[in-house]
Design a protein around this motif. Sequence first.
Motif, PDB file in Angstrom:
ATOM      1  N   ALA A  21      -0.914 -12.132   0.579  1.00 43.14           N
ATOM      2  CA  ALA A  21      -1.525 -11.586  -0.634  1.00 43.14           C
ATOM      3  C   ALA A  21      -1.613 -12.634  -1.742  1.00 43.14           C
ATOM      4  O   ALA A  21      -2.638 -12.770  -2.408  1.00 43.14           O
ATOM      5  N   GLY A  25      -6.508 -16.380  -4.687  1.00 45.95           N
ATOM      6  CA  GLY A  25      -6.941 -15.196  -5.416  1.00 45.95           C
ATOM      7  C   GLY A  25      -6.133 -14.948  -6.679  1.00 45.95           C
ATOM      8  O   GLY A  25      -6.672 -14.526  -7.691  1.00 45.95           O
ATOM      9  N   ASN A  26      -4.833 -15.216  -6.626  1.00 49.38           N
ATOM     10  CA  ASN A  26      -3.980 -14.914  -7.775  1.00 49.38           C
ATOM     11  C   ASN A  26      -4.078 -15.971  -8.863  1.00 49.38           C
ATOM     12  O   ASN A  26      -3.763 -15.711 -10.014  1.00 49.38           O
ATOM     13  N   MET A 231      -9.667  -7.060   5.548  1.00 46.87           N
ATOM     14  CA  MET A 231      -9.897  -8.256   6.356  1.00 46.87           C
ATOM     15  C   MET A 231      -9.087  -8.281   7.622  1.00 46.87           C
ATOM     16  O   MET A 231      -9.094  -9.276   8.342  1.00 46.87           O
ATOM     17  N   ALA A 233      -6.056  -8.742   7.886  1.00 42.93           N
ATOM     18  CA  ALA A 233      -4.851  -9.581   7.818  1.00 42.93           C
ATOM     19  C   ALA A 233      -3.597  -8.704   7.802  1.00 42.93           C
ATOM     20  O   ALA A 233      -2.629  -8.960   8.531  1.00 42.93           O
ATOM     21  N   SER A 320      -1.756 -17.885   2.606  1.00 37.86           N
ATOM     22  CA  SER A 320      -2.850 -16.921   2.789  1.00 37.86           C
ATOM     23  C   SER A 320      -3.749 -17.337   3.938  1.00 37.86           C
ATOM     24  O   SER A 320      -4.181 -16.507   4.750  1.00 37.86           O
ATOM     25  N   SER A 323      -2.565 -16.332   7.309  1.00 32.96           N
ATOM     26  CA  SER A 323      -2.806 -14.934   7.687  1.00 32.96           C
ATOM     27  C   SER A 323      -4.265 -14.711   8.068  1.00 32.96           C
ATOM     28  O   SER A 323      -4.577 -13.891   8.933  1.00 32.96           O
TER      29      SER A 323
HETATM   30  N1  PHE Z   1      -5.089 -12.514  -0.704  1.00 31.84           N
HETATM   31  C1  PHE Z   1      -5.420 -13.899  -0.660  1.00 31.84           C
HETATM   32  C2  PHE Z   1      -5.552 -14.439  -2.049  1.00 31.84           C
HETATM   33  O1  PHE Z   1      -5.283 -13.779  -2.995  1.00 31.84           O
HETATM   34  C3  PHE Z   1      -6.664 -14.164   0.076  1.00 31.84           C
HETATM   35  C4  PHE Z   1      -6.689 -13.570   1.413  1.00 31.84           C
HETATM   36  C5  PHE Z   1      -7.625 -12.661   1.705  1.00 31.84           C
HETATM   37  C6  PHE Z   1      -5.733 -13.872   2.339  1.00 31.84           C
HETATM   38  C7  PHE Z   1      -7.620 -12.056   2.923  1.00 31.84           C
HETATM   39  C8  PHE Z   1      -5.742 -13.256   3.549  1.00 31.84           C
HETATM   40  C9  PHE Z   1      -6.681 -12.337   3.840  1.00 31.84           C
HETATM   41  O2  PHE Z   1      -5.931 -15.578  -2.218  1.00 31.84           O
END
Ligand code: PHE
Length: 451
Positions: A21, A25-26, A231, A233, A320, A323
């Motif tokens: 997670a 993205g964060n 996705m 994951a 990430s 995954s």
């Molecule tokens: N959640 C990850 C992020 O915030 C991106 C991601 C998406 C990872 C889907 C795995 C599956 O960057």
Amino acid sequence: MNGREQWASKLGFILAAVGSAVGLGNIWRFSYVAGESGGAAFLLIYVICIFLIGLPVLLAEFTIGRKGQTDVIAAFTSKAPGKPWVLGGFFGLAASFFILSFYGVIAGWVLYYIYSYFTGTAGAVEEGGYGDFFESFIGSSGGPIFWQVLFMAIVIGIVYFGVKKGIELSNKIFMPLLAVILLFLAGFSLTLDGASEGLQFLFSPEWSAFGDAEVWSAAVGQAFFTLSLGMGAMITYSSYLSKDNRLPSAAGTVVVLDTLFAIVAGLVIFPAVFSFGIDPGDGPGLIFVTLPEVFNLMGGGGTVFAIFFFILVALAALSSAISLLEVSVAFVMRKFNWARKQAALVVGLLITAVGIPSALSQGGPLTEATIAGLPFLDFVDTLTDMYFLPLGGLMIALFVGWGWRREDAFRESDLTGSSIAPLWIWFLRIVAPLGILWILYLNVVNTPFFQ
Ligand code: PHE
């Protein structure tokens, strides 16, 4: 399913799910989307979306995964053979494959920044020069590909060693490290003069933004992306779980930690940006152009801050990416009966190859080779974020909400007898699907594909 791999511990699973997670993205995505969408109002809407849509769908993914004990496609087909639900699996598989192709490119840029700060070239750029510094790097051919391939090689290497010795072990090291670096950076950022303006930007909302449909659509998109939803994951990771975990608390932990991580990343970025009087609304270049300008203005400490910051981003991206790769690897292992090592290498290389046009599309030789008016990387990003993820998420919500018998859904999610069980089911049946459909509608109306 004899001898299928499993996590060594509950904690290992949670850390791996948090690792999935917490990613670009964060930090990269959250900060620029929040920066563009007005800060605090976006943050509040985003948190609402996380709890109304993200949490129920995440629990549904965990439930599907642990029940199925298999990859993202078979998780649907074994429970409901011949039903259309498996479309959700296909969206997930495709999304994770394509997202990783460009995720590796952006993570490669991050590695290049670490390298450039170490060698002193990034620190030596003149004030105002980071736009050129960034663009001349991403616009070249060899550089972005070299760093993308290096990043992907590390990802492949970790997945190659398997669930326990590769994925779980690396996350057990990375996650605590991430937390320490993040808190250290936030502590520093908050002591800068004028930090309070950054806090205000992040925490004191402009209420008018609540009526802005684009902010909502950005928030739902961000909620899916950041929780790795739609996705496959989370389905894949939870398929390595045994029965003795409590899924609701696992889902809650992942959601809370992921959200906290994004907020604290905001506490690193916005106080620094405001303290040096820079505009946070500059889009995807925020961490590659705007922040380096800030680091530059910090003087000597800036380089140290920068190195830690980009190491933080790289580790988050790595956990990430692992995954994302595991989704396709698990599928190929089951479908073609391949060994893990072979699957990791072949699939990993394939994804790397598909990423190369993305690496060359940001000012490099393929910039003009647009699809639907977008450079390759932007096209793949938009297609997956705006369509595949919501569609995958929609199928998942409907699958568990309507496709499963209620008692099964409650039992398999460890919610039997809990007072939130009915709430969860109705969120999956009605609230999340309507929310997602509305966002899909907005995306269709607003995206460049259909103009
Ligand atoms: N959640 C990850 C992020 O915030 C991106 C991601 C998406 C990872 C889907 C795995 C599956 O960057």
